[in-house]
Design a protein around this motif. Sequence first.
Motif, PDB file in Angstrom:
ATOM      1  N   LEU B 130     113.668  -4.879  -4.268  1.00  8.21           N
ATOM      2  CA  LEU B 130     112.582  -5.874  -3.964  1.00  8.21           C
ATOM      3  C   LEU B 130     113.513  -6.839  -4.399  1.00  8.21           C
ATOM      4  O   LEU B 130     113.055  -8.655  -4.121  1.00  8.21           O
ATOM      5  N   GLN B 131     114.585  -6.696  -5.629  1.00 14.84           N
ATOM      6  CA  GLN B 131     114.988  -8.556  -6.217  1.00 14.84           C
ATOM      7  C   GLN B 131     116.074  -8.912  -4.384  1.00 14.84           C
ATOM      8  O   GLN B 131     115.798  -9.717  -5.149  1.00 14.84           O
ATOM      9  N   ALA B 132     116.283  -8.334  -3.384  1.00 19.01           N
ATOM     10  CA  ALA B 132     116.939  -9.028  -2.361  1.00 19.01           C
ATOM     11  C   ALA B 132     116.034  -9.560  -2.091  1.00 19.01           C
ATOM     12  O   ALA B 132     115.963 -11.268  -1.330  1.00 19.01           O
ATOM     13  N   VAL B 133     114.772  -9.464  -1.852  1.00 19.98           N
ATOM     14  CA  VAL B 133     113.768  -9.999  -0.919  1.00 19.98           C
ATOM     15  C   VAL B 133     113.143 -11.641  -0.648  1.00 19.98           C
ATOM     16  O   VAL B 133     113.453 -11.895  -0.950  1.00 19.98           O
ATOM     17  N   VAL B 134     113.035 -11.339  -3.051  1.00 18.52           N
ATOM     18  CA  VAL B 134     112.739 -12.268  -3.297  1.00 18.52           C
ATOM     19  C   VAL B 134     114.179 -13.327  -3.278  1.00 18.52           C
ATOM     20  O   VAL B 134     114.096 -14.553  -2.287  1.00 18.52           O
ATOM     21  N   THR B 135     115.653 -12.645  -3.445  1.00 14.72           N
ATOM     22  CA  THR B 135     116.729 -13.782  -3.341  1.00 14.72           C
ATOM     23  C   THR B 135     116.963 -14.448  -2.319  1.00 14.72           C
ATOM     24  O   THR B 135     117.457 -15.239  -2.042  1.00 14.72           O
ATOM     25  N   VAL B 136     116.938 -13.523  -1.048  1.00 14.03           N
ATOM     26  CA  VAL B 136     116.826 -13.979   0.366  1.00 14.03           C
ATOM     27  C   VAL B 136     116.297 -14.941   0.502  1.00 14.03           C
ATOM     28  O   VAL B 136     116.468 -15.541   1.465  1.00 14.03           O
ATOM     29  N   GLY B 137     114.138 -14.142   0.311  1.00 13.28           N
ATOM     30  CA  GLY B 137     113.469 -15.678   0.665  1.00 13.28           C
ATOM     31  C   GLY B 137     113.696 -17.113  -0.598  1.00 13.28           C
ATOM     32  O   GLY B 137     113.454 -18.193   0.812  1.00 13.28           O
ATOM     33  N   VAL B 138     113.608 -17.054  -1.590  1.00 14.26           N
ATOM     34  CA  VAL B 138     114.084 -17.994  -1.956  1.00 14.26           C
ATOM     35  C   VAL B 138     115.167 -18.995  -1.170  1.00 14.26           C
ATOM     36  O   VAL B 138     115.480 -20.183  -1.048  1.00 14.26           O
ATOM     37  N   ALA B 139     116.571 -18.532  -1.080  1.00 15.86           N
ATOM     38  CA  ALA B 139     117.623 -18.730  -0.318  1.00 15.86           C
ATOM     39  C   ALA B 139     117.727 -19.432   1.009  1.00 15.86           C
ATOM     40  O   ALA B 139     118.065 -20.348   1.057  1.00 15.86           O
ATOM     41  N   THR B 140     116.839 -18.598   1.574  1.00 13.43           N
ATOM     42  CA  THR B 140     116.520 -19.218   3.309  1.00 13.43           C
ATOM     43  C   THR B 140     115.992 -19.939   3.282  1.00 13.43           C
ATOM     44  O   THR B 140     115.836 -21.603   3.531  1.00 13.43           O
ATOM     45  N   THR B 141     114.682 -20.556   2.493  1.00  9.89           N
ATOM     46  CA  THR B 141     113.185 -21.409   2.119  1.00  9.89           C
ATOM     47  C   THR B 141     113.776 -21.999   1.481  1.00  9.89           C
ATOM     48  O   THR B 141     113.794 -23.782   2.334  1.00  9.89           O
ATOM     49  N   VAL B 142     113.952 -22.172  -0.604  1.00 11.32           N
ATOM     50  CA  VAL B 142     114.656 -22.849  -1.054  1.00 11.32           C
ATOM     51  C   VAL B 142     115.256 -23.744  -0.828  1.00 11.32           C
ATOM     52  O   VAL B 142     115.942 -25.103  -0.720  1.00 11.32           O
ATOM     53  N   TYR B 143     117.029 -22.534  -0.501  1.00 10.36           N
ATOM     54  CA  TYR B 143     118.235 -23.329  -0.122  1.00 10.36           C
ATOM     55  C   TYR B 143     117.898 -23.715   0.434  1.00 10.36           C
ATOM     56  O   TYR B 143     119.361 -24.042   1.145  1.00 10.36           O
TER      57      TYR B 143
END
Lengths: 239, 266
Positions: B130-143
């Motif tokens: 769950l953590q990875a989905v959130v972090t990877v999602g944020v990293a690829t879209t926001v950053y």
Amino acid sequence: MDAVTVTDLVVDRGRRRVLPGLSFTVPAGRVTGLLGPSGSGKSTLMRALVGVQRVRSGTVTVLGRPAGSAALRSRVGYVTQAPSVYADLTVRENARYFAALYGRGARAADAAVADVGLADAAGQLVADLSGGQRGRASLACALVGDPELLVLDEPTVGLDPVLRVELWEQFHALARAGTTLVVSSHVMDEAARCDRLLLLRDGALLADTTPARLRADGRSDDLEAAFLNVVRAREGSPA
Amino acid sequence: MTTATTDRPRTTAAHLSPRLTTATAGRVLRQLRHDHRTIAMLLVLPSLLLGLLYLLWKDVPTLPGQPGTFDRVGLTMLGIFPFVVMFLVTSIAMLRERTSGTLERLLTTPVSRLDLLLGYGLAFGSAAALQAVVTVGVATTVYDLEVTGSVWLVVLIAVVDAVLGVALGLLASAFARSEFQAVQFMPVIVLPQFFLCGLLVPREQMAGWLQAVSDVLPLTYAVEALQEVGRSAEATGTMWADVGIVAGAALLALALAAATLRRRTS
């Protein structure tokens, strides 16, 4: 029929010899009290019964098998002195987890919680319970497995007198249903409630008796006084 | 006669019961569910830290044709966060089992040691997913983190890293007698792997013996796997081999943890 047979049990903890060679039996379907002051080796002995204590020598046979055998683990229930339940789970969640480990369902878990009088607190986190309630939650997690042998280390510490009586009534109800109970205590007034008494002092068995016999041997109707008389007689000092 | 004594009961470390493993994983997750702040930190903290790295390198110019520093470091961090966090969470959780007496109690029930440890792996592995989905999602879209390969492979590697962290945390907790010792195993186990994984200095530029040490540290392979995903559009054989090595190291650590977990203590 004996549920437990202990022969020449020697246990060292660190460099200290806690149990210097203990032998006794525990009758099946009875409440056997393990009485003795704090530090007399009660908890160590109970740990040996459930097979988590490293022993130096001697045998501990429980329900016909060596203590701690894999086959015994669904037949023996153990309640430690400090309530060993998960403080960050509710009473019900704790009981259901232990029920699952013993291969029982949610209904058995809820029944065990009700049996210890915690039905109204079933949804509360153990961390929010009083000390006495925590102890009962811990007891429920052992009852849920419907064990043949129940080893209870000081289960009534800190309980109010009414609850204490209720728990003892429950212990006897379990014994009547065929469960063997080994209950430790350091208060002598609980000795009167046991069918059988093992008096422990400095790791040695001072007496393997019954409340009636202890009163006779100690020449007092008060078990505490009788116990003292027996200790003094043993140590050769005048009673 | 005191021979038959130390009747060492047949060890059941190897007796695996999927039912007891999942019951234990469910219990660990229920404990987590009651701790809202921990859930929030698990889910949000890696994204925030990654944001800090993003801001750090945002305006630093990169050489033409070279990947940006954030793309390189950020991607690696997606594997390192779950490893570190799950190592810490698990070693504390296991130490709590020990000090609260629940571990001793569990050892008197039918649950085997491996059931118990795999239950932890399963629970925290799921949390890590769950953590990875959130972090990877944020990293690829926001950053705007650039990943050439599939982001799902990044998630997969992050989860395997987390399970490695869980396994090493369980193993380390066997050697910790106190909370003070437990938290100090983090720098002991985690930092050398981080220093030598190839992120700070490329592995080819390390002294030979340091490279040899780096070769036997599992995090090295996790980082290499992530670099492969960062470089190639398709999953490479090297990446799968790396994932296999990290998973194997995790299983080895779990087996060692089960072996060091003594049923009988003095």
